[in-house]
Design a protein around this motif. Structure first.
Motif, short mmCIF file in Angstrom:
data_model
loop_
_atom_site.label_atom_id
_atom_site.label_comp_id
_atom_site.label_asym_id
_atom_site.label_seq_id
_atom_site.Cartn_x
_atom_site.Cartn_y
_atom_site.Cartn_z
N ARG A 27 0.84 -1.20 0.00
CA ARG A 27 0.00 0.00 0.00
C ARG A 27 0.87 1.24 0.00
N PHE A 28 0.36 2.29 -0.63
CA PHE A 28 0.98 3.61 -0.59
C PHE A 28 -0.14 4.62 -0.40
N ARG A 29 0.17 5.69 0.32
CA ARG A 29 -0.77 6.80 0.46
C ARG A 29 -0.12 8.05 -0.11
N VAL A 30 -0.94 8.89 -0.71
CA VAL A 30 -0.46 10.13 -1.29
C VAL A 30 -1.38 11.25 -0.85
N SER A 31 -0.77 12.36 -0.43
CA SER A 31 -1.52 13.58 -0.14
C SER A 31 -0.94 14.69 -1.01
N ILE A 32 -1.81 15.49 -1.57
CA ILE A 32 -1.42 16.55 -2.49
C ILE A 32 -1.99 17.87 -1.99
N THR A 33 -1.20 18.92 -2.07
CA THR A 33 -1.68 20.28 -1.86
C THR A 33 -1.33 21.07 -3.11
N LEU A 34 -2.32 21.71 -3.70
CA LEU A 34 -2.14 22.50 -4.91
C LEU A 34 -2.34 23.97 -4.59
N ALA A 35 -1.40 24.80 -4.99
CA ALA A 35 -1.53 26.25 -4.85
C ALA A 35 -2.19 26.78 -6.12
N VAL A 36 -3.41 27.27 -5.96
CA VAL A 36 -4.21 27.69 -7.10
C VAL A 36 -4.98 28.96 -6.72
N ASP A 37 -5.11 29.90 -7.64
CA ASP A 37 -5.96 31.06 -7.40
C ASP A 37 -7.41 30.61 -7.61
N LEU A 38 -8.17 30.55 -6.54
CA LEU A 38 -9.55 30.05 -6.61
C LEU A 38 -10.59 31.17 -6.63
N HIS A 39 -10.15 32.40 -6.75
CA HIS A 39 -11.07 33.53 -6.70
C HIS A 39 -12.15 33.44 -7.78
N GLN A 40 -11.76 33.25 -9.03
CA GLN A 40 -12.73 33.21 -10.12
C GLN A 40 -13.66 32.01 -10.00
N ALA A 41 -13.13 30.87 -9.58
CA ALA A 41 -13.97 29.69 -9.38
C ALA A 41 -15.01 29.94 -8.30
N GLY A 42 -14.59 30.62 -7.23
CA GLY A 42 -15.52 30.95 -6.16
C GLY A 42 -16.61 31.91 -6.59
N GLU A 43 -16.25 32.85 -7.44
CA GLU A 43 -17.23 33.83 -7.91
C GLU A 43 -18.19 33.26 -8.95
N THR A 44 -17.68 32.39 -9.84
CA THR A 44 -18.51 31.91 -10.96
C THR A 44 -19.15 30.55 -10.71
N ASP A 45 -18.60 29.79 -9.77
CA ASP A 45 -19.08 28.42 -9.51
C ASP A 45 -18.87 27.52 -10.74
N GLU A 46 -17.80 27.78 -11.50
CA GLU A 46 -17.51 27.03 -12.72
C GLU A 46 -16.22 26.22 -12.55
N LEU A 47 -16.28 24.94 -12.90
CA LEU A 47 -15.16 24.02 -12.78
C LEU A 47 -13.96 24.45 -13.62
N GLU A 48 -14.19 25.11 -14.73
CA GLU A 48 -13.10 25.50 -15.62
C GLU A 48 -12.11 26.47 -14.97
N TYR A 49 -12.48 27.08 -13.85
CA TYR A 49 -11.60 28.04 -13.19
C TYR A 49 -10.89 27.46 -11.96
N THR A 50 -10.95 26.16 -11.82
CA THR A 50 -10.27 25.50 -10.71
C THR A 50 -9.56 24.26 -11.24
N VAL A 51 -9.18 23.38 -10.36
CA VAL A 51 -8.55 22.12 -10.74
C VAL A 51 -9.49 20.99 -10.33
N ASN A 52 -9.78 20.12 -11.26
CA ASN A 52 -10.67 19.00 -11.01
C ASN A 52 -9.91 17.96 -10.18
N TYR A 53 -10.26 17.83 -8.91
CA TYR A 53 -9.50 16.92 -8.07
C TYR A 53 -9.78 15.46 -8.36
N ALA A 54 -10.84 15.15 -9.09
CA ALA A 54 -11.03 13.78 -9.57
C ALA A 54 -9.94 13.43 -10.59
N GLU A 55 -9.56 14.41 -11.42
CA GLU A 55 -8.47 14.19 -12.38
C GLU A 55 -7.13 14.07 -11.65
N VAL A 56 -6.93 14.86 -10.61
CA VAL A 56 -5.70 14.77 -9.81
C VAL A 56 -5.59 13.37 -9.20
#
Length: 122
Positions: A27-56
């Motif tokens: 077994r292996f475990r992985v934890s990831i922290t991504l530095a991302v500007d989330l301002h536009q995603a928060g304002e628009t509620d649109e996935l295209e302005y953030t990172v899809n963590y399912a893809e990560v």
């Protein structure tokens, strides 16, 4: 800076220096922290302005469950490189913690891990 955390993803892989590790796997475990500007995603509620963590998650799964490496440092580096390339310009920096909960070394400990940081972090 804003952050996305994906914590304690668990996978089964065949990484290690010892023959038993590459034959039996572990077994292996992985934890990831991504530095991302989330301002536009928060304002628009649109996935295209953030990172899809399912893809990560899928990037991590493909690498950890894929080609065997001797060192968990190499696995963590592959994860970092792929995420930065996939989200070039969007992910400003990242931290990858690669955890080996049951390494075949004698003694009493919870786990061993490596952590690497790439790009911008505050």
């Amino acid at each position: 800076m804003d952050y996305i955390h994906v914590k304690d993803m668990e996978f089964y892989g065949y990484h290690g220096v010892l023959a038993a590790e590459t034959a039996i796997g572990q077994r292996f475990r992985v934890s990831i922290t991504l530095a991302v500007d989330l301002h536009q995603a928060g304002e628009t509620d649109e996935l295209e302005y953030t990172v899809n963590y399912a893809e990560v998650y899928m990037i991590c799964k493909e690498i950890v469950e894929g080609e065997p490496y001797k060192l968990i440092e190499a696995v963590a580096e592959q994860i970092a490189t792929r995420i930065l390339a996939t989200y070039e310009g969007r992910v400003k920096g990242l931290r990858v913690e690669m955890i080996k909960p049951d390494p075949p070394i004698p003694g009493h400990y919870r786990e061993v891990s490596v952590e690497l940081t790439r790009g911008e972090f505050q």
